[in-house]
Motif scaffolding. Structure first.
Motif, short mmCIF file in Angstrom:
data_model
loop_
_atom_site.label_atom_id
_atom_site.label_comp_id
_atom_site.label_asym_id
_atom_site.label_seq_id
_atom_site.Cartn_x
_atom_site.Cartn_y
_atom_site.Cartn_z
N LYS A 76 0.85 -1.20 0.00
CA LYS A 76 0.00 0.00 0.00
C LYS A 76 0.88 1.24 0.00
CE LYS A 76 -3.66 2.16 2.75
NZ LYS A 76 -4.47 2.02 3.97
N PHE A 77 0.54 2.18 -0.90
CA PHE A 77 1.27 3.44 -1.04
C PHE A 77 0.27 4.59 -1.05
CE2 PHE A 77 3.77 0.16 -3.03
CZ PHE A 77 5.07 0.43 -2.65
N MET A 78 0.77 5.79 -0.76
CA MET A 78 -0.03 7.03 -0.86
C MET A 78 0.72 8.01 -1.75
SD MET A 78 -2.84 7.09 1.09
CE MET A 78 -3.15 8.80 1.41
N ARG A 79 -0.04 8.65 -2.64
CA ARG A 79 0.53 9.72 -3.46
C ARG A 79 -0.56 10.75 -3.70
NH1 ARG A 79 2.72 7.65 -8.71
NH2 ARG A 79 0.54 7.51 -9.24
N ASN A 80 -0.27 11.99 -3.34
CA ASN A 80 -1.21 13.09 -3.53
C ASN A 80 -2.59 12.78 -2.95
OD1 ASN A 80 0.79 14.50 -4.94
ND2 ASN A 80 0.19 13.55 -6.87
N GLY A 81 -2.62 12.15 -1.78
CA GLY A 81 -3.88 11.85 -1.12
C GLY A 81 -4.62 10.64 -1.66
N SER A 82 -4.04 9.94 -2.62
CA SER A 82 -4.68 8.75 -3.18
C SER A 82 -3.93 7.49 -2.76
CB SER A 82 -4.70 8.82 -4.71
OG SER A 82 -5.48 9.89 -5.15
N VAL A 83 -4.69 6.44 -2.51
CA VAL A 83 -4.11 5.15 -2.15
C VAL A 83 -3.81 4.36 -3.42
CG1 VAL A 83 -4.50 2.96 -0.95
CG2 VAL A 83 -5.39 5.09 0.01
N ILE A 84 -2.64 3.76 -3.45
CA ILE A 84 -2.23 2.90 -4.57
C ILE A 84 -1.92 1.52 -3.99
CG2 ILE A 84 -0.54 2.52 -6.41
CD1 ILE A 84 0.02 5.60 -6.20
N TRP A 85 -2.52 0.50 -4.56
CA TRP A 85 -2.26 -0.88 -4.15
C TRP A 85 -1.44 -1.55 -5.24
CZ3 TRP A 85 -3.79 -2.16 0.62
CH2 TRP A 85 -4.84 -1.45 1.20
N VAL A 86 -0.38 -2.24 -4.85
CA VAL A 86 0.44 -2.99 -5.79
C VAL A 86 0.43 -4.44 -5.32
CG1 VAL A 86 2.72 -3.27 -6.82
CG2 VAL A 86 1.88 -0.98 -6.28
N ASP A 87 -0.11 -5.32 -6.16
CA ASP A 87 -0.16 -6.75 -5.84
C ASP A 87 1.04 -7.44 -6.46
OD1 ASP A 87 -2.59 -6.43 -4.52
OD2 ASP A 87 -3.76 -6.83 -6.32
N VAL A 88 1.72 -8.24 -5.63
CA VAL A 88 2.97 -8.88 -6.05
C VAL A 88 2.86 -10.38 -5.77
CG1 VAL A 88 5.46 -8.95 -5.70
CG2 VAL A 88 4.24 -6.78 -5.47
N ASP A 89 3.20 -11.18 -6.77
CA ASP A 89 3.22 -12.64 -6.60
C ASP A 89 4.28 -12.99 -5.55
OD1 ASP A 89 4.31 -15.42 -7.16
OD2 ASP A 89 2.57 -15.40 -8.50
N GLY A 90 3.86 -13.70 -4.51
CA GLY A 90 4.76 -14.03 -3.42
C GLY A 90 5.85 -15.02 -3.80
N ARG A 91 5.63 -15.77 -4.87
CA ARG A 91 6.62 -16.77 -5.29
C ARG A 91 7.68 -16.17 -6.19
NH1 ARG A 91 1.80 -18.69 -4.68
NH2 ARG A 91 1.43 -20.59 -3.51
N THR A 92 7.25 -15.33 -7.13
CA THR A 92 8.17 -14.79 -8.14
C THR A 92 8.62 -13.37 -7.86
OG1 THR A 92 6.40 -13.91 -9.54
CG2 THR A 92 7.04 -16.22 -9.90
N GLY A 93 7.82 -12.62 -7.12
CA GLY A 93 8.13 -11.21 -6.88
C GLY A 93 7.64 -10.31 -8.02
N ALA A 94 6.95 -10.87 -8.98
CA ALA A 94 6.46 -10.10 -10.12
C ALA A 94 5.19 -9.32 -9.75
CB ALA A 94 6.15 -11.01 -11.31
#
Length: 101
Positions: A76-94
């Protein structure tokens, strides 16, 4: 009648945090077992690859969760008051998904 309705609503809602906490704990336990067995990449490695990319885009890192059902970390990230979710494969890191970007 209003008191009865309020009591029922409150009792129904009181189970929601407990159910979430139990699911969250189960996911954390699964992540620990997966990491220990070598099936999952360490969260620190994934953060080390993803967080700098997002910082260059002006986003601040808030934290991560593990979704055992999907085998993914959600950062979870925040930029300019907006939430950004980044989903990452736990096995590969992609990176396998992004929302709010």
């Amino acid at each position: 009648m209003k008191l009865l309705f309020a009591s029922l609503a409150l009792s129904t809602l009181s189970g929601v945090p407990q159910a979430y906490a139990q699911r969250h704990q189960a996911d954390q336990d699964e992540a620990f077992r997966g990491r220990k067995a070598g099936d999952l990449r360490p969260l620190r490695d994934i953060e080390g690859a993803i967080v700098p990319q997002m910082k260059r885009r002006g986003a601040d890192y808030i934290g991560a969760e593990y979704d055992g059902g999907m085998g993914r970390y959600r950062l979870k990230f925040m930029r300019n008051g907006s939430v950004i979710w980044v989903d990452v494969d736990g096995r590969t890191g992609a990176i396998v998904g992004r929302a709010g970007d």
